[in-house]
Write an enzyme that holds these catalytic residues in place. Structure first.
Site, PDB file in Angstrom:
ATOM      1  N   ASN A  48       0.805  -1.219   0.000  1.00 60.43           N
ATOM      2  CA  ASN A  48       0.000   0.000   0.000  1.00 60.43           C
ATOM      3  C   ASN A  48       0.844   1.278   0.000  1.00 60.43           C
ATOM      4  O   ASN A  48       0.327   2.365   0.315  1.00 60.43           O
ATOM      5  CB  ASN A  48      -0.949   0.007   1.197  1.00 60.43           C
TER       6      ASN A  48
ATOM      7  N   ILE B 122       1.162   6.866   0.483  1.00 62.58           N
ATOM      8  CA  ILE B 122       0.468   5.813   1.214  1.00 62.58           C
ATOM      9  C   ILE B 122      -1.001   5.762   0.804  1.00 62.58           C
ATOM     10  O   ILE B 122      -1.652   6.807   0.638  1.00 62.58           O
ATOM     11  CB  ILE B 122       0.542   6.074   2.738  1.00 62.58           C
ATOM     12  N   CYS B 123      -1.510   4.516   0.641  1.00 57.05           N
ATOM     13  CA  CYS B 123      -2.940   4.359   0.394  1.00 57.05           C
ATOM     14  C   CYS B 123      -3.575   3.818   1.666  1.00 57.05           C
ATOM     15  O   CYS B 123      -3.461   2.642   1.970  1.00 57.05           O
ATOM     16  CB  CYS B 123      -3.187   3.389  -0.765  1.00 57.05           C
ATOM     17  N   LEU B 124      -4.194   4.723   2.414  1.00 60.54           N
ATOM     18  CA  LEU B 124      -4.848   4.310   3.656  1.00 60.54           C
ATOM     19  C   LEU B 124      -6.138   5.132   3.793  1.00 60.54           C
ATOM     20  O   LEU B 124      -6.101   6.368   3.716  1.00 60.54           O
ATOM     21  CB  LEU B 124      -3.920   4.559   4.851  1.00 60.54           C
TER      22      LEU B 124
END
Lengths: 509, 184
Positions: free
Chosen positions: B113, B120-122
């Site tokens: 991620n 960041i992919c959150l």
């Protein structure tokens, strides 16, 4: 085929409106109050359901206030309306109580809501500070209103107040989890973080209910949600949230009106239009009516009323001058029969009491309904004793002498003596010369026939008659203006006058 | 203060406030934004210094700008990131906490991620952001992301595939990619 074609067209139209709508994120977070006709104008080219509903809307809700649709509009609308209503009530004691209540709710947010006070206190303080600021400005309502509007448009401060609303809703939900769990698809925790606390998550029906329960009802305020959607009908649907008093009886408090369009909330107002400001002479005329009303109510021992002459002379100006602007009650007279159960039992089913029925179509056919609409329209806004007192003459009047005539009499005599602007809309459906009102009019009665009466008079296709200023009349918003896309020249219609003569008015002679 | 008077208000649509008025209403925003954000960040700093959560740390950047922070997280045990330390940067928008901070890995990291640039992919740093989150909760979330990547929406597709299919190669890639960076 035709149907299908229309459906496709409608869908496309709806999509277009939806797109334009989402794109509209410019402008202040809370706008200036303006005439509800702006909504009618906005939907003038939408599908027929919207056109019908928005045309009747301004008859009931005179003004609206646009709220920016950035995902916070519902929260913002409630919060703003709360402050605005407190300002309007202008009760310093209530402000003190509210400050104390919100301070104690901080504790609730921490213990029940499970939030960390070191982070949320900054936000709730913003709300409390605004209450304090407004309290200090109570003597200066105009400055107070400006302060309120500025604060809600202050990007540095308003988000805190709005987030306070979210925290209140979350806390209330966590405190009443069992009550609400059944209404949720997932877990309460998921709902709280995803739908209530996410910074741009729009309020949904559940959130609105939670917020009203914890924030609005304890103040004694009611909220009426006005649904403007594509459901059947020519009038908007409404839903009322009412506070409950200690004995468990639901009350009608001062009302906050919220316009709901799918995905968006704005504020609505029921107010007198500025151009119906009564002239002293009109006041005298209405006093004559009031005196008779009191005597009727005494005769029949209406218990709810303790009217004194002083009371009436205090309120009647506002009351009577408001009649023309408020001629249509909402389709459902919320709780009206339950609020005044005595009336329906105490009197025989006369034409008047049938018109108490919430069904507007029935009311329309009833020539004596004009004065009734006065009382019903005001039920939410005025004390019940006043409404009751104003209704009493009609109910007590069983003779053939219609109560309607008591209202009409002054108009008629005045009209014969001096042509009044209010005659204009009767011969053509265009707005009367409101410019006249600005100059002191001679014995100007502010009475007008109600919309119900008018509908009986002439079967209008154009929708409600629009009262407007001369500024409006000369603008392209007027359909009689050659620049209006729906240009329709003024026409004289003999049918209108004929129908008019054969109903309503004739009785007053 | 006076410059809003010069603004063009001819383009304002009917129904919106005239530009001058809108500008007036919004005028105090910049000062107040910074003010409330600064206050909030000071509170967060206090919280971090007093709570001392193991495995994470954060401090404002040395240039004295409170809207830019440097943070570290230790890779959790029993994950491919055990015994590694990662540096991150936080950039706070002027309407923080009503908008999420921009968080990036400064230390190169091989993770499903996180992309090669450290983005960041959150979800909680995007549409799931709430004003109740803070630096500490973000760091704890990132720490748990290291051990439980969301392979359904990877930024690094290869890493997501290897995580599910070949953990040894995945660990090798993590070790190859990792470089300890010095303080600037």
């Amino acid at each position: 085929m035709e149907d299908q074609h229309n459906n496709v067209f409608e869908l496309a139209e709806q999509r277009r409106l939806a797109q334009e709508y989402d794109a509209h994120l410019e402008g202040p977070m809370v706008g200036e109050k303006k005439s509800s006709h702006a909504i009618t104008e906005e939907y003038a080219r939408a599908d027929p359901v919207y056109i019908a509903k928005t045309q009747s809307l301004p008859q009931t809700y005179s003004h609206y206030r646009p709220i920016l649709g950035d995902g916070n509009c519902g929260w913002r609308a409630i919060a703003f309306a709360y402050f605005e209503k407190l300002l309007q009530l202008s009760d310093a004691g209530q402000f003190e109580l509210e400050i104390a209540r919100l301070v104690s709710l901080d504790n609730y947010i921490e213990t029940v809501g499970g939030q960390d006070p070191s982070y949320f206190m900054d936000m709730t303080e913003e709300t409390i500070e605004l209450l304090k600021d407004l309290l200090a400005l109570l003597d200066n309502p105009q400055v107070a209103r400006n302060t309120l509007l500025e604060r809600f448009n202050d990007n540095g401060r308003a988000p805190s107040i709005i987030y306070h609303m979210r925290l209140l809703a979350v806390s209330w939900l966590r405190g009443h989890a069992e009550e609400y769990q059944g209404f949720l698809d997932g877990s309460i925790e998921d709902y709280c973080t995803r739908d209530l606390m996410a910074v741009n998550a729009e309020i949904d029906h559940m959130g609105m209910t939670l917020l009203i329960d914890i924030f609005i009802k304890p103040v004694g305020l009611s909220v009426e949600i006005v649904y403007l959607d594509r459901s059947e009908g020519t009038e908007v649907n409404t839903h009322i949230y009412r506070p409950i008093d200690q004995s468990g009886v639901s009350q009608i408090g001062p009302m906050i009106y919220i316009l709901y369009r799918p995905g968006h909330y704005d504020l609505l107002y029921k107010e007198r239009s500025s151009y119906f400001v009564p002239h002293p002479a009109a006041t005298m005329a209405s006093n004559v009516q009031v005196n008779r009303a009191t005597s009727f109510s005494r005769q029949h021992d209406i218990q709810q009323t303790q009217p004194t002459m002083e009371n009436f002379s205090n309120v009647d100006i506002e009351f009577f001058s408001s009649i023309p602007g408020f001629c249509v009650p909402p389709p459902s007279n919320h709780g009206f029969p339950t609020e005044f159960p005595g009336f329906q039992q105490a009197y025989d089913p006369s034409p008047v009491s049938t018109s108490v029925s919430p069904d507007p179509s029935m009311v329309c056919t009833n020539s004596s309904s004009s004065s009734l609409s006065i009382a019903t329209t005001f039920t939410p806004q005025h004390s019940s004793s006043l409404s009751a007192a104003m209704m009493s003459p009609q109910h007590s009047n069983h003779s053939s002498h219609s109560p309607f005539s008591t209202i009409q009499l002054p108009i008629h005599t005045l009209n014969s003596a001096q042509p009044q602007p209010l005659q204009a809309p009767l011969s053509s459906h265009h707005s009367p010369q409101h410019g006249d009102v600005a100059s002191p009019p001679p014995t100007n009665s502010t009475f007008r026939p109600s919309k119900y009466e008018w509908e009986a008079i002439a079967d209008w296709q154009e929708g409600p008659v629009i009262f407007q200023t001369s500024t409006f009349k000369n603008s392209h918003y007027n359909t009689a203006h050659y620049n209006n896309p729906n240009f329709q020249p003024e026409e004289w219609s003999p049918d209108c006058e004929e129908a008019f003569d054969s109903s309503g008015r004739k009785k007053s002679t | 203060m006076a410059d809003y008077a010069m603004e063009d208000n001819q383009n304002s649509a009917p129904g919106t406030l005239p530009a001058a008025q809108a500008a007036k209403l919004g005028d105090p925003r910049r000062a107040n934004d910074a003010q409330s954000t600064t206050k909030r960040l000071q509170t967060e700093l206090m919280q971090l210094m007093t709570s001392d959560t193991p495995g994470i740390s954060a401090f404002p950047s040395s240039d004295g700008n409170l809207q830019s922070w440097t943070a570290t997280i230790d890779g959790p045990d029993d994950t491919p990131y055990a015994k590694l330390t990662f540096k991150l940067t936080f950039a706070f928008p002027s309407n923080y906490p009503f908008a999420p901070p921009t968080v990036m890995f400064k230390t190169p990291i091989y993770h499903p991620n996180v992309d090669m640039a450290g983005r960041i992919c959150l979800d909680i740093l995007k549409d799931k952001w709430t004003a109740a989150y803070n630096i500490q909760t973000v760091l704890l979330s990132l720490q748990s992301l290291l051990g439980e990547p969301n392979n359904a929406s990877p930024l690094n597709g290869e890493a997501a595939t290897l995580w599910d299919s070949d953990m040894d190669r995945f660990k090798q890639k993590v070790a190859d990619r990792h470089v300890d960076i010095e303080d600037e």
